[in-house]
Design an enzyme around this catalytic site. Sequence first.
Site, PDB file in Angstrom:
ATOM      1  N   ASP A 176      14.582  -0.614   1.888  1.00  0.00           N
ATOM      2  CA  ASP A 176      15.296  -0.816   3.149  1.00  0.00           C
ATOM      3  C   ASP A 176      16.325  -1.929   2.925  1.00  0.00           C
ATOM      4  O   ASP A 176      17.431  -1.684   2.454  1.00  0.00           O
ATOM      5  CB  ASP A 176      14.269  -1.158   4.237  1.00  0.00           C
TER       6      ASP A 176
ATOM      7  N   LYS B 101       0.809  -1.191   0.000  1.00  0.00           N
ATOM      8  CA  LYS B 101       0.000   0.000   0.000  1.00  0.00           C
ATOM      9  C   LYS B 101       0.861   1.268   0.000  1.00  0.00           C
ATOM     10  O   LYS B 101       0.398   2.344  -0.354  1.00  0.00           O
ATOM     11  CB  LYS B 101      -0.877   0.033   1.269  1.00  0.00           C
ATOM     12  N   GLY B 102       2.104   1.128   0.422  1.00  0.00           N
ATOM     13  CA  GLY B 102       2.926   2.296   0.760  1.00  0.00           C
ATOM     14  C   GLY B 102       3.093   3.335  -0.326  1.00  0.00           C
ATOM     15  O   GLY B 102       3.245   4.525  -0.032  1.00  0.00           O
TER      16      GLY B 102
ATOM     17  N   PHE C  84      13.010   4.639  11.170  1.00  0.00           N
ATOM     18  CA  PHE C  84      11.732   4.151  10.650  1.00  0.00           C
ATOM     19  C   PHE C  84      10.850   5.339  10.333  1.00  0.00           C
ATOM     20  O   PHE C  84      10.603   6.199  11.178  1.00  0.00           O
ATOM     21  CB  PHE C  84      11.050   3.196  11.638  1.00  0.00           C
ATOM     22  N   LEU C  85      10.387   5.398   9.087  1.00  0.00           N
ATOM     23  CA  LEU C  85       9.667   6.571   8.604  1.00  0.00           C
ATOM     24  C   LEU C  85       8.195   6.263   8.406  1.00  0.00           C
ATOM     25  O   LEU C  85       7.834   5.145   8.015  1.00  0.00           O
ATOM     26  CB  LEU C  85      10.273   7.046   7.278  1.00  0.00           C
TER      27      LEU C  85
ATOM     28  N   GLU D 250       7.884   2.615  -5.781  1.00  0.00           N
ATOM     29  CA  GLU D 250       7.922   2.054  -4.431  1.00  0.00           C
ATOM     30  C   GLU D 250       8.072   3.187  -3.419  1.00  0.00           C
ATOM     31  O   GLU D 250       8.625   4.245  -3.745  1.00  0.00           O
ATOM     32  CB  GLU D 250       9.101   1.054  -4.359  1.00  0.00           C
ATOM     33  N   ASP D 251       7.611   2.957  -2.208  1.00  0.00           N
ATOM     34  CA  ASP D 251       7.737   4.012  -1.204  1.00  0.00           C
ATOM     35  C   ASP D 251       9.146   4.113  -0.638  1.00  0.00           C
ATOM     36  O   ASP D 251       9.765   5.163  -0.655  1.00  0.00           O
ATOM     37  CB  ASP D 251       6.696   3.847  -0.079  1.00  0.00           C
TER      38      ASP D 251
ATOM     39  N   ARG E   9      -0.196   6.540   8.038  1.00  0.00           N
ATOM     40  CA  ARG E   9      -0.028   6.464   6.588  1.00  0.00           C
ATOM     41  C   ARG E   9      -0.512   7.721   5.861  1.00  0.00           C
ATOM     42  O   ARG E   9       0.054   8.115   4.854  1.00  0.00           O
ATOM     43  CB  ARG E   9      -0.818   5.257   6.059  1.00  0.00           C
TER      44      ARG E   9
HETATM   45  P1  IMP Z   1      12.871  -4.194   2.075  1.00  0.00           P
HETATM   46  O1  IMP Z   1      13.598  -3.240   1.169  1.00  0.00           O
HETATM   47  O2  IMP Z   1      12.765  -5.568   1.524  1.00  0.00           O
HETATM   48  O3  IMP Z   1      13.428  -4.175   3.458  1.00  0.00           O
HETATM   49  O4  IMP Z   1      11.363  -3.756   2.225  1.00  0.00           O
HETATM   50  C1  IMP Z   1      10.915  -2.499   1.954  1.00  0.00           C
HETATM   51  C2  IMP Z   1       9.472  -2.434   2.398  1.00  0.00           C
HETATM   52  O5  IMP Z   1       9.445  -2.461   3.821  1.00  0.00           O
HETATM   53  C3  IMP Z   1       8.850  -1.135   1.970  1.00  0.00           C
HETATM   54  O6  IMP Z   1       8.079  -1.313   0.817  1.00  0.00           O
HETATM   55  C4  IMP Z   1       7.990  -0.796   3.146  1.00  0.00           C
HETATM   56  O7  IMP Z   1       6.718  -1.379   2.990  1.00  0.00           O
HETATM   57  C5  IMP Z   1       8.652  -1.430   4.329  1.00  0.00           C
HETATM   58  N1  IMP Z   1       9.522  -0.467   5.041  1.00  0.00           N
HETATM   59  C6  IMP Z   1      10.865  -0.477   5.136  1.00  0.00           C
HETATM   60  N2  IMP Z   1      11.317   0.562   5.862  1.00  0.00           N
HETATM   61  C7  IMP Z   1      10.218   1.252   6.208  1.00  0.00           C
HETATM   62  C8  IMP Z   1      10.025   2.468   6.946  1.00  0.00           C
HETATM   63  O8  IMP Z   1      10.953   3.139   7.428  1.00  0.00           O
HETATM   64  N3  IMP Z   1       8.731   2.874   7.100  1.00  0.00           N
HETATM   65  C9  IMP Z   1       7.671   2.192   6.587  1.00  0.00           C
HETATM   66  N4  IMP Z   1       7.807   1.073   5.877  1.00  0.00           N
HETATM   67  C10 IMP Z   1       9.077   0.597   5.697  1.00  0.00           C
HETATM   68 MG    MG Z   2       6.092  -1.162   0.677  1.00  0.00          MG
END
Ligand code: IMP
Ligand code: MG
Length: 180
Positions: free
Chosen positions: A102, A42-43, A151-152, A98-99, A164
């Site tokens: 990480d 959803k992000g 964490f954002l 993508e939002d 959100r």
């Molecule tokens: P990753 O890159 O596999 O760790 O996953 C990224 C996903 O984790 C993003 O699409 C977000 O949904 C979630 N995520 C990672 N860091 C954050 C944050 O700081 N705030 C909110 N969601 C996050």
């Molecule tokens: Mg996401």
Amino acid sequence: MQAQKRCLISREAIARRVAELGTQIARDYGDREDLVVVGVLKGAFIFMADLVRALPFPVVVDFVRLKSYGAGTTSSGEIKITKDVEEILEDRDVLIVEDIVDLGLTLDFLRRHLLAHQPRSLKICALIDKRERRQVEVPLDYTGFTVAKGFLVGYGLDCGENSRTLPEVFILEPEAVGGK
Ligand code: IMP
Ligand code: MG
């Protein structure tokens, strides 16, 4: 519980950066006609809504929904597609929106998944590149903001579905993020 948070990216800064990204994307895709923008639910829904309206040409939108996080701020380590794309992507230009990146696992997974559809091109636009915990390097073609860590929430990003819909991006204060 109401976590303490601090504004990190203002509405004005977001609007400015989205406009710049729109200009950059328009320049790169200017001569192409059927760009498919795939948002990661959803992000990315708020960022994507602003981004597509910052483009001077119409695009086709589609969405995927990936689950990688549980109810808090820690990754479950497992990625699942709970909603797949519906457009035919073969021989089309595809831009993932993508939002936040990480660990990189989510985008790496999605990138491979969409490449299997044999698009003409596949690029990635992420609102936020969060560097500190990256495990898999994913090629980001367009990045809104780079942050080191934290964490954002807000502007589409959530923490267990909270915060959100805030119009700015906030950082949760460390003491408010349980166990970290
Ligand atoms: P990753 O890159 O596999 O760790 O996953 C990224 C996903 O984790 C993003 O699409 C977000 O949904 C979630 N995520 C990672 N860091 C954050 C944050 O700081 N705030 C909110 N969601 C996050
Ligand atoms: Mg996401």
